[in-house]
Scaffold this motif. Structure first.
Motif, PDB file in Angstrom:
ATOM      1  N   LEU A  30       7.148  24.420  67.795  1.00 15.48           N
ATOM      2  CA  LEU A  30       7.699  23.164  68.378  1.00 15.48           C
ATOM      3  C   LEU A  30       6.638  22.224  67.716  1.00 15.48           C
ATOM      4  CD1 LEU A  30       8.807  23.840  71.659  1.00 15.48           C
ATOM      5  CD2 LEU A  30      10.134  24.335  69.897  1.00 15.48           C
ATOM      6  N   GLY A  73       7.341  24.696  80.267  1.00 12.80           N
ATOM      7  CA  GLY A  73       7.570  25.743  80.771  1.00 12.80           C
ATOM      8  C   GLY A  73       6.531  26.443  81.238  1.00 12.80           C
ATOM      9  N   GLU A  94      11.291  26.882  83.204  1.00 10.50           N
ATOM     10  CA  GLU A  94      11.142  25.712  82.356  1.00 10.50           C
ATOM     11  C   GLU A  94      11.164  24.576  83.675  1.00 10.50           C
ATOM     12  OE1 GLU A  94      10.899  25.204  79.512  1.00 10.50           O
ATOM     13  OE2 GLU A  94      11.256  23.054  79.241  1.00 10.50           O
ATOM     14  N   LYS A  95      10.011  23.750  83.455  1.00 12.64           N
ATOM     15  CA  LYS A  95       9.771  22.542  84.017  1.00 12.64           C
ATOM     16  C   LYS A  95       9.957  22.909  85.792  1.00 12.64           C
ATOM     17  CE  LYS A  95      10.707  19.440  80.304  1.00 12.64           C
ATOM     18  NZ  LYS A  95      11.328  20.389  79.178  1.00 12.64           N
ATOM     19  N   VAL A 107       3.917  26.758  78.739  1.00  7.61           N
ATOM     20  CA  VAL A 107       4.081  26.975  77.355  1.00  7.61           C
ATOM     21  C   VAL A 107       3.902  25.914  76.241  1.00  7.61           C
ATOM     22  CG1 VAL A 107       6.232  27.559  75.921  1.00  7.61           C
ATOM     23  CG2 VAL A 107       5.981  28.443  78.321  1.00  7.61           C
TER      24      VAL A 107
HETATM   25  C1  G1P Z   1       9.513  22.245  75.268  1.00  6.24           C
HETATM   26  C2  G1P Z   1       9.713  23.534  76.016  1.00  6.24           C
HETATM   27  C3  G1P Z   1       8.690  23.803  77.281  1.00  6.24           C
HETATM   28  C4  G1P Z   1       7.402  23.620  76.513  1.00  6.24           C
HETATM   29  C5  G1P Z   1       7.068  22.153  75.851  1.00  6.24           C
HETATM   30  C6  G1P Z   1       5.618  21.927  75.164  1.00  6.24           C
HETATM   31  O1  G1P Z   1       9.746  21.116  76.105  1.00  6.24           O
HETATM   32  O2  G1P Z   1      11.184  23.711  76.392  1.00  6.24           O
HETATM   33  O3  G1P Z   1       8.687  25.053  77.656  1.00  6.24           O
HETATM   34  O4  G1P Z   1       6.189  23.770  77.447  1.00  6.24           O
HETATM   35  O5  G1P Z   1       8.376  22.174  74.837  1.00  6.24           O
HETATM   36  O6  G1P Z   1       5.855  21.008  74.527  1.00  6.24           O
HETATM   37  P1  G1P Z   1      10.021  19.687  75.669  1.00  6.24           P
HETATM   38  O7  G1P Z   1       8.873  19.173  75.185  1.00  6.24           O
HETATM   39  O8  G1P Z   1      11.195  19.836  74.569  1.00  6.24           O
HETATM   40  O9  G1P Z   1      10.518  18.865  76.864  1.00  6.24           O
END
Ligand code: G1P
Length: 192
Positions: A30, A73, A94-95, A107
């Motif tokens: 990500l 997460g 998640e959250k 995560v």
């Molecule tokens: C996403 C994931 C989450 C992770 C996070 C890290 O969340 O769903 O599990 O901990 O990235 O930055 P988001 O940032 O899209 O809310």
């Protein structure tokens, strides 16, 4: 516009790459989180080594303060591994609401996943934030397959927040092999 795919969450984003990934195991990164680790055995390569060794999905995690667990997460583990080590997870959520999280290991946004998770992603219903969550597909995978949390050694910068982005610029700037020294002078000149 018509024909444009609407973003439905991380799981949906990964599914969009299904035709390219095919039947290969794959990594997900990500990009709003930067992981700074310049050692030779960097975190992602250690995760790949672990995966090659035992075929357990690897989820990069780091410890966060308890009041921040609802932004990430969070994995459920029997004990907290040392940095640079992996441990099997018992669950992942998640959250979670503050006070209900199974640990404070969050995560980070780096995953090594087996090809079979693509089928699970197709069955994953909407979850937290009304999005189809990669976390929920990993929770399903964990019901049948070994999944491990890898505790990172490096430092993260959450560039999804403006302040996190500025912090990343500062850290990468002062450590830059060519511009670092001049950048430090520039900061000193600010006379804060
Ligand atoms: C996403 C994931 C989450 C992770 C996070 C890290 O969340 O769903 O599990 O901990 O990235 O930055 P988001 O940032 O899209 O809310």
């Amino acid at each position: 516009p018509e024909g444009r795919v609407k973003p439905w969450g991380t799981a949906h984003a990964v599914l969009c790459a299904k035709a390219i990934v095919g039947v290969e195991d794959f990594a997900v990164l990500l990009p709003d989180v930067l992981v700074k680790n310049q050692s030779e055995n960097n975190d992602l390569s250690l995760m790949m080594q672990n995966f090659d060794g035992n075929k357990a999905a690897q989820i990069m995690v780091e410890a966060v303060p308890d009041h921040m667990v609802d932004q990430y997460g969070i994995v459920d583990v029997a004990s907290i591994p040392k940095e640079g080590h992996s441990i099997e997870i018992r669950g992942i959520i998640e959250k979670p609401e503050i006070g209900t999280a199974p640990s404070n290991l969050s995560v980070v946004g780096r995953y090594i996943l087996p090809a079979k998770i693509m089928q699970l992603l197709e069955q994953t219903p909407k979850g937290a934030g009304n999005e189809i969550q990669l976390t929920d597909a990993i929770a399903m995978l964990q019901q049948t397959d070994k999944v491990e949390a890898y505790r990172m050694q490096g430092q993260t910068f959450d560039c999804g927040s403006k302040l996190g982005y500025l912090k990343a610029v500062l850290h990468y700037g002062v450590d830059h092999p060519k511009l670092g020294e001049a950048f430090k002078e520039l900061i000193k000149d600010l006379k804060l």
